[in-house]
Motif scaffolding. Structure first.
Motif: not given
Length: 173
Positions: A92-95, A120-122, A144-147
């Motif tokens: 599963t993919v969570l964004f 993935n988070t932005v 993957k966490l972007t921020g």
């Protein structure tokens, strides 16, 4: 819109099956099981709902298999709130996307198993798992966490089992 599930629901998608959460929607799974397979779920931009999550699991079970969940929040957001819950994600993919703060899973007294999945988070500040008195098992998954600041796990009085993580964290400073 609020949906309160109090009986077991099993949803299997075919072709391009999709569930769209309207603005300010809330789903509560209480004392039952929700199984979703091969369905894409998404939100539109949502207003901030304080102390609430898009999906709350209370003394229930949530299973997502071969799903994709895309969530967008205007300022702050919480995707899943857990209380005495059992959660299993597989393939599963969570964004998640928010301006200031984002929590993917927040809860207590719960068991979470994530297998062969991606998150993935932005967001300026994000956390994938904030759990208390719980068990977390991460198997062959990618985060993957972007921020500016991000954490994969915040655990208090909890057990964590990690097997073959592909990636933890990606930050832009």
């Amino acid at each position: 819109y609020e949906l309160n599930l109090k009986c077991t629901v099993i949803a299997y998608g075919q072709e391009n099956a999709e569930i769209v959460f309207k603005k300010n929607s809330l789903v509560t799974i209480e004392n039952c099981t929700l199984q979703i397979k091969n369905i894409r779920m998404k939100t539109s931009d949502r207003s901030e709902i304080r102390n609430s999550a898009l999906v709350t699991v209370k003394n229930g079970t949530l299973e997502l298999n071969a799903c994709e969940f895309i969530s967008n929040f205007e300022k702050n957001g919480m995707l899943f709130k857990l209380d005495g819950a059992s959660v299993k994600l597989k393939d599963t993919v969570l964004f998640g996307n928010a301006k200031d703060y984002l929590s993917m899973f927040n809860g207590a007294d719960s068991t979470v198993v994530v297998e062969a999945s991606r998150m993935n988070t932005v967001c300026d500040t994000a956390v994938c798992f904030s759990l208390r008195d719980s068990s977390l098992d991460l198997i062959s998954s990618e985060f993957k966490l972007t921020g500016n600041m991000g954490r994969v796990c915040e655990l208090k009085n909890s057990k964590s089992f990690t097997t073959v993580l592909k990636k933890i964290g990606s930050f832009n400073f």
